[in-house]
Design an enzyme around this catalytic site. Structure first.
Site, PDB file in Angstrom:
ATOM      1  CG  HIS A 248      -1.603  -1.423   1.378  1.00  0.00           C
ATOM      2  ND1 HIS A 248      -2.498  -1.762   0.378  1.00  0.00           N
ATOM      3  CD2 HIS A 248      -1.979  -2.005   2.419  1.00  0.00           C
ATOM      4  CE1 HIS A 248      -3.216  -2.876   0.662  1.00  0.00           C
ATOM      5  NE2 HIS A 248      -2.939  -3.035   2.039  1.00  0.00           N
ATOM      6  CE  LYS A 347      -2.538  -4.712  11.852  1.00  0.00           C
ATOM      7  NZ  LYS A 347      -3.777  -4.032  11.247  1.00  0.00           N
TER       8      LYS A 347
END
Ligand code: NAP
Length: 498
Positions: A248, A347
């Site tokens: 990504h 995260k």
């Protein structure tokens, strides 16, 4: 000449086969996306959606699951009983264990049992573990289901290093030709990401500024507030670099940095992205030590709620997997010489946001040295999620007499408000491109392998290092070392779009 704006035509008939039809991806993303395209009458009239899994489900049982999934994941305003019934009538389930050759005749029977089967577009969407990709392709070929109208869609991860990516590509490539292989990166289907291409190449004002003379640096952030929850085991085998940066973030970097292609076509865009990947500054061991930071979340607070550490989420201690990466790189070509690209993903961060920030250089001369207020450099802020949009940050004079006071202001393009229509999910666009056979927004084999080639020295150096990922409390913007990475260049992360 294939144009992005006028992709190839919708075929008359399509069999859209989903391996992993009962999985999270299929039920949360693929079936809702197909429903929404069908709602707009965009699916071929003669479409069947064939879901495969080992579950003992007949068509009625599976349709009930799909109904629940669509009513859960599609906005209420887009739910239409007639459209949902029409979609469900297209849906079938076949109980098939990919690893049992005897089961495959069931799929064969269904796909061959239709009118016009020779000209029907066959999509095989592999929403299963990549370890199954090779055997699926071989089985499809051995039972005669691959023809010139067949396409295969590969979900990430494509390999966990260069050698395994090549092995996956080799296995799939033995059955499907490269133009039939659609490697999906859903970031490329997002409206704001496609709009980046349009902003750059359908307007004139940015292009003269889009280089090292006027751009100070580029930041790309993909921050998640979620942890690994019940998928910890799977995540622990990959980590943030493999899971997010290799695909990504590097794809976003490519779209920012690529040269204008001759035209927006199926190969020309991918050719230019490949050149960017090949121009990335190589990651020597010294560069890895100096220019990368890996982190791991500990317990913390997100929106005032206590959340556990990565070890607790994983249910194990001793893992060295990173949940956060920040790094500095450069694109070593004429346009970008000396411009740092800072990439960061993690995260359990303080917010969920995917964004690209282009930070321009300061004016050559301070024309208002005695003015009060901020003289922040201009920034173009492209928000990929959760909201899709773009803001250009300028400095303006605050209205009023008595001297000049400067104030940062922004020109805003919010997709939600600028266009009086729903912003489609990335999968809606990408699934239609597969059906139409337009691979422009999918990764080509050489791109995937170039990305792994660049990433692999980082993996190697980290694996050899006695250092562990640096800790950061959940609900923060990552380890302090990530801030230091920019601080030493006299820069800082754009933490919010203010
Ligand atoms: P999942 O929820 O675990 O679903 C896996 C699916 O594969 C189930 O339908 C399962 O059905 C089927 N399956 C597994 N082994 C099979 C076999 N031997 N024969 C037939 N069917 C089999 O996984 P997921 O989240 O949907 O993800 C699928 C793949 O996409 C993974 O590789 C993942 O990394 C990738 N991916 C997922 C997402 C996402 O948002 N979920 C995003 C990007 C990429 P049965 O167990 O009933 O057979």
């Amino acid at each position: 000449m294939e144009q992005l704006a006028s992709p190839t035509a919708v075929p008359e008939a399509c069999d859209f086969t989903v391996f992993g039809g009962t999985g999270d991806l299929a039920l949360r993303k693929l079936l809702p996306a197909l429903y929404l395209r069908d709602l707009e009458d965009q699916l071929p009239l003669d479409t069947r959606i064939i879901a495969l899994s080992r579950a003992e489900l007949d068509d009625a049982g599976y349709r009930a699951e799909v109904r629940t999934a669509i009513t859960t994941h599609v906005a209420e305003a887009d739910l239409d009983d007639a459209a949902l019934d029409r979609l469900l009538a297209r849906v079938h389930h076949v109980s098939l264990d990919i690893e049992r050759p005897d089961d495959w005749h069931l799929l064969h029977g269904l796909l061959k049992d239709r009118p016009r089967q020779e000209s029907t577009v066959r999509v095989f969407y592999l929403a299963v573990a990549p370890s199954l990709f090779g055997s699926i392709c071989q089985q499809l070929e051995s039972i005669g289901l691959v023809n010139e109208h067949s396409r295969v869609v590969l979900e990430k991860p494509i390999g966990h290093d260069l050698a395994s990516a090549r092995a996956v590509n080799d296995a799939v490539g033995q059955v499907f030709r490269e133009p039939q292989i659609f490697r999906i990166d859903h970031f490329l289907g997002k409206e704001s990401v496609q709009n980046l291409l349009v902003t750059r190449f359908a307007n004139t004002f940015l292009e003269p500024l889009w280089n090292s003379h006027w751009i100070d640096h580029v930041q790309i952030t993909v921050a998640e507030s979620l942890g690994v929850s019940d998928r910890g085991g799977h995540y622990d085998d990959s980590g943030a670099l493999r899971d997010m940066v290799q695909n990504h973030l590097l794809q976003l970097l490519c779209l920012v940095a690529m040269e204008p292609p001759t035209y927006i076509g199926r190969e020309t865009v991918r050719d230019e992205k490949l050149k960017v990947l090949q121009a990335l500054k190589p990651m020597t061991p010294e560069a890895v030590d100096r220019d990368t930071v890996r982190g791991r979340y500990t317990e913390g607070l997100i929106d005032g709620v206590a959340v556990p550490s990565y070890s607790s989420d994983l249910g194990a201690t001793g893992s060295r997997t990173e949940t956060f990466v920040a790094l500095r790189t450069e694109v070593q070509n004429w346009r970008w010489s000396g411009v740092p690209f800072y990439l960061r993903t993690g995260k359990r961060m303080d917010r969920r946001a995917s964004e690209i920030v282009i930070v321009f250089k300061r004016p050559a001369k301070a024309m208002f040295p005695h003015s009060e207020g901020s003289t922040e450099p201009n920034r173009l802020h492209i928000s990929v999620q959760p909201e899709e949009g773009m803001r250009l940050h300028l400095t303006a004079k605050e209205p009023g007499p008595g001297g000049i006071r400067l104030r940062p202001v922004s020109l805003n393009l919010s997709y939600a408000t600028a266009f009086d229509q729903r912003c489609p999910d990335a999968y809606e666009r990408l699934l239609m491109d597969v059906i139409k056979g337009n691979p422009t927004l999918f990764m080509r084999r050489d791109e995937v392998e170039a990305a792994w080639t660049w990433v692999e020295p980082i993996l190697t150096r980290w694996a050899a290092s006695p250092d562990r990922p640096k800790r950061y409390p959940a609900g923060t913007s990552g380890p302090i070392a990530a801030a230091t990475l920019l601080d030493r260049d006299g820069r800082s992360w754009q933490e919010s779009d203010s």
